[in-house]
Design an enzyme around this catalytic site. Sequence first.
Site, PDB file in Angstrom:
ATOM      1  N   GLU A 212      -3.624  11.229   4.305  1.00 63.67           N
ATOM      2  CA  GLU A 212      -4.210  10.072   3.631  1.00 63.67           C
ATOM      3  C   GLU A 212      -4.242   8.884   4.592  1.00 63.67           C
ATOM      4  O   GLU A 212      -3.225   8.539   5.186  1.00 63.67           O
ATOM      5  CB  GLU A 212      -3.369   9.698   2.404  1.00 63.67           C
ATOM      6  CG  GLU A 212      -3.989   8.564   1.611  1.00 63.67           C
ATOM      7  CD  GLU A 212      -3.145   8.128   0.422  1.00 63.67           C
ATOM      8  OE1 GLU A 212      -1.943   7.850   0.601  1.00 63.67           O
ATOM      9  OE2 GLU A 212      -3.693   8.066  -0.687  1.00 63.67           O
TER      10      GLU A 212
ATOM     11  N   LYS B 246       8.936  -3.787 -11.133  1.00 61.74           N
ATOM     12  CA  LYS B 246       8.931  -4.300  -9.757  1.00 61.74           C
ATOM     13  C   LYS B 246       7.532  -4.093  -9.178  1.00 61.74           C
ATOM     14  O   LYS B 246       7.146  -2.987  -8.820  1.00 61.74           O
ATOM     15  CB  LYS B 246       9.962  -3.574  -8.882  1.00 61.74           C
ATOM     16  CG  LYS B 246      10.190  -4.323  -7.581  1.00 61.74           C
ATOM     17  CD  LYS B 246      10.300  -3.447  -6.369  1.00 61.74           C
ATOM     18  CE  LYS B 246       9.076  -3.178  -5.586  1.00 61.74           C
ATOM     19  NZ  LYS B 246       8.369  -4.259  -4.900  1.00 61.74           N
TER      20      LYS B 246
ATOM     21  N   CYS C 175      -6.408   5.274  -4.722  1.00 64.33           N
ATOM     22  CA  CYS C 175      -5.792   6.605  -4.584  1.00 64.33           C
ATOM     23  C   CYS C 175      -6.818   7.686  -4.866  1.00 64.33           C
ATOM     24  O   CYS C 175      -6.692   8.803  -4.392  1.00 64.33           O
ATOM     25  CB  CYS C 175      -4.614   6.732  -5.533  1.00 64.33           C
ATOM     26  SG  CYS C 175      -5.048   6.302  -7.205  1.00 64.33           S
TER      27      CYS C 175
ATOM     28  N   GLU D 114       3.020   9.005  -9.284  1.00 55.78           N
ATOM     29  CA  GLU D 114       1.612   9.143  -8.919  1.00 55.78           C
ATOM     30  C   GLU D 114       1.486   8.688  -7.470  1.00 55.78           C
ATOM     31  O   GLU D 114       1.789   7.534  -7.149  1.00 55.78           O
ATOM     32  CB  GLU D 114       0.723   8.284  -9.833  1.00 55.78           C
ATOM     33  CG  GLU D 114       0.542   8.864 -11.216  1.00 55.78           C
ATOM     34  CD  GLU D 114      -0.077  10.256 -11.229  1.00 55.78           C
ATOM     35  OE1 GLU D 114      -0.747  10.632 -10.250  1.00 55.78           O
ATOM     36  OE2 GLU D 114       0.152  10.985 -12.211  1.00 55.78           O
TER      37      GLU D 114
HETATM   38  P1  NAP Z   1       4.278   2.134  -1.336  1.00 54.58           P
HETATM   39  O1  NAP Z   1       4.515   1.553  -0.011  1.00 54.58           O
HETATM   40  O2  NAP Z   1       4.852   3.482  -1.638  1.00 54.58           O
HETATM   41  O3  NAP Z   1       4.804   1.073  -2.402  1.00 54.58           O
HETATM   42  C1  NAP Z   1       4.693   1.265  -3.778  1.00 54.58           C
HETATM   43  C2  NAP Z   1       5.778   0.483  -4.475  1.00 54.58           C
HETATM   44  O4  NAP Z   1       7.046   1.053  -4.125  1.00 54.58           O
HETATM   45  C3  NAP Z   1       5.838  -0.988  -4.059  1.00 54.58           C
HETATM   46  O5  NAP Z   1       6.204  -1.759  -5.161  1.00 54.58           O
HETATM   47  C4  NAP Z   1       6.930  -0.972  -3.005  1.00 54.58           C
HETATM   48  O6  NAP Z   1       7.568  -2.212  -2.826  1.00 54.58           O
HETATM   49  C5  NAP Z   1       7.892   0.027  -3.625  1.00 54.58           C
HETATM   50  N1  NAP Z   1       8.849   0.599  -2.675  1.00 54.58           N
HETATM   51  C6  NAP Z   1       8.747   0.675  -1.323  1.00 54.58           C
HETATM   52  N2  NAP Z   1       9.866   1.269  -0.817  1.00 54.58           N
HETATM   53  C7  NAP Z   1      10.669   1.547  -1.864  1.00 54.58           C
HETATM   54  C8  NAP Z   1      11.957   2.153  -1.998  1.00 54.58           C
HETATM   55  N3  NAP Z   1      12.640   2.589  -0.942  1.00 54.58           N
HETATM   56  N4  NAP Z   1      12.491   2.269  -3.240  1.00 54.58           N
HETATM   57  C9  NAP Z   1      11.796   1.841  -4.321  1.00 54.58           C
HETATM   58  N5  NAP Z   1      10.585   1.254  -4.260  1.00 54.58           N
HETATM   59  C10 NAP Z   1      10.024   1.122  -3.043  1.00 54.58           C
HETATM   60  O7  NAP Z   1       2.710   2.255  -1.676  1.00 54.58           O
HETATM   61  P2  NAP Z   1       1.626   1.111  -1.519  1.00 54.58           P
HETATM   62  O8  NAP Z   1       1.377   0.937  -0.058  1.00 54.58           O
HETATM   63  O9  NAP Z   1       1.983  -0.074  -2.348  1.00 54.58           O
HETATM   64  O10 NAP Z   1       0.359   1.798  -2.215  1.00 54.58           O
HETATM   65  C11 NAP Z   1      -0.504   2.669  -1.553  1.00 54.58           C
HETATM   66  C12 NAP Z   1      -0.172   4.094  -1.932  1.00 54.58           C
HETATM   67  O11 NAP Z   1      -0.186   4.221  -3.339  1.00 54.58           O
HETATM   68  C13 NAP Z   1      -1.198   5.086  -1.424  1.00 54.58           C
HETATM   69  O12 NAP Z   1      -0.534   6.198  -0.910  1.00 54.58           O
HETATM   70  C14 NAP Z   1      -1.969   5.477  -2.678  1.00 54.58           C
HETATM   71  O13 NAP Z   1      -2.555   6.751  -2.640  1.00 54.58           O
HETATM   72  C15 NAP Z   1      -0.926   5.372  -3.718  1.00 54.58           C
HETATM   73  N6  NAP Z   1      -1.503   5.200  -5.042  1.00 54.58           N
HETATM   74  C16 NAP Z   1      -1.489   6.250  -5.902  1.00 54.58           C
HETATM   75  C17 NAP Z   1      -2.050   6.132  -7.164  1.00 54.58           C
HETATM   76  C18 NAP Z   1      -2.047   7.283  -8.118  1.00 54.58           C
HETATM   77  O14 NAP Z   1      -2.202   7.049  -9.306  1.00 54.58           O
HETATM   78  N7  NAP Z   1      -1.859   8.505  -7.657  1.00 54.58           N
HETATM   79  C19 NAP Z   1      -2.620   4.911  -7.552  1.00 54.58           C
HETATM   80  C20 NAP Z   1      -2.614   3.858  -6.655  1.00 54.58           C
HETATM   81  C21 NAP Z   1      -2.031   4.010  -5.398  1.00 54.58           C
HETATM   82  P3  NAP Z   1       7.069  -3.208  -1.667  1.00 54.58           P
HETATM   83  O15 NAP Z   1       5.675  -3.557  -2.010  1.00 54.58           O
HETATM   84  O16 NAP Z   1       8.003  -4.335  -1.777  1.00 54.58           O
HETATM   85  O17 NAP Z   1       7.169  -2.458  -0.377  1.00 54.58           O
END
Ligand code: NAP
Length: 485
Positions: free
Chosen positions: A385, A175, A284, A250
Amino acid sequence: MPSTFLNFIGGEWVACRTSASFANVNPANVDEVVGLFQASAADDIGAAFAAAAAAQPAWAALPAPRRGEYLFKAAEILESRLASLGEEMTREEGKTLPEATAEVKRAINILRYFGGEGARQFNHQIPSERENVFCFTIRKPLGVVGLITPWNFPSAIPAWKMAPALVAGNTVVLKPASLAPLSALRIVQALEQAGVPAGVVNVVTGGGGAVGDAMLAHPALRALSFTGSTEVGNLLHEKATRRKLRVQLEMGGKNPTIVLADADLDSAAAILVNGAFFSTGQKCTACSRAIIERPIYQALVDRLIAKTRALKVGNGLEPGIEMGPAVDEAQLRTDLSYIDIAQKEGATLLCGGHRLTGGSYDKGYFIEPTIFGGVTAEMRIAQEEVFGPVLALLVADDFDDAIRLANGVKFGLSASIVSNNLSRVHQFVNRIEAGLITVNLPTAGVEYQLPFGGTKASSVGMREQGQLALDFYTESRTVYLKHTI
Ligand code: NAP
């Protein structure tokens, strides 16, 4: 009319059961709809898991080097389209064209690296205490694994989860993030064209809540690999552990760069600008805290501000642009709200701090790269963050104070130091609480062949990338074989 993109389930491109769709918009030009994607729900996830479960035994039975060959072929297909895939990524996510093209190249390298792992997958042969007993371990795939990915590396992250999962003999349901699903679909398309059997790879787009809930509840799910925010990661962790699922998360970071008094100031400023502002700070591993020894503070700040003001912000497709827009309006609002919070808490705005407007800026979510001075450890700008181009500067009295400040947050993803003092650098490597440690380099800019992951609130579970990535996607079995009775 924008193109409509479908789910890929059981080897077919299919509409979701309700036929509902959502638009993916270019953050540098909101008049442009990059594509329409399936707004899937539980039924679609059910179909994807059924296909993945049906395909898994035959896929696992294929010798691993042959599974690897599919990854090699997919890499070739992606490479032949490198230029157009880079451009698509810039349009859907906003990062500059060189950054996007380099990311697709990285996804290609990841597929090749794990294609090669098909012929390695080393195990252990361990001597037995008993005569004529031969002991060894073998790796078995887990079954069907679920992969949930974020928008900020829309090609590399799906690749670095799918490639090790597949070469190990698992089938996958992916997904991708709703803000940038196209780059992930392009990798799946390449795998399809490489001839990966039906059901081995499945991708279902749609809102995280609906699709994620259905994925976590599906009985065929054996493991979940998630990259995204700490908030969503924590929610998934609770659900996954209730089911005793293997889980890898992550999540966020608040990554520091320490600059010691012996540092070359021009190099330090370049390292900070790269770490904090490239990809609009939406990595990230981006640097969001600079911790600077007092004697060089002002001299470094002067250089940093000059370099930051010179950055060219705009549509990442245009030549010479160094920083693209925020990914969407919500992220832009988050960036601006932290800028407001920082000022209210008493930090000093040294440069940037505003949305960019006028001309083509009015079409997108552009913001100035922003630096705050006078930041103290307890301020929210030093602890939380932002995930945007906002850098907080903290003053350290000495090396020990710098380490204390660097470690004084809940996160532990990446950290860097700028110094030529060998002793201090080694102490930093030993004492810093981060999974990714760099010296005289930005906090961001990791390579695919090395393990990736954080510590503390940034990560849960085993490492991604490099050989260690296979550990998450396999289960070790131990064999005691008496060969002569
Ligand atoms: P996010 O809002 O947590 O979304 C990540 C993924 O989870 C998306 O596919 C999202 O779908 C899905 N999701 C949202 N709510 C969910 C739920 N209740 N159940 C299951 N899946 C759900 O994060 P983002 O805004 O895409 O990315 C930014 C974040 O990612 C930042 O905090 C960044 O630090 C972190 N990040 C971490 C790493 C690492 O390796 N540590 C790498 C890259 C990014 P939708 O898009 O449809 O909402």
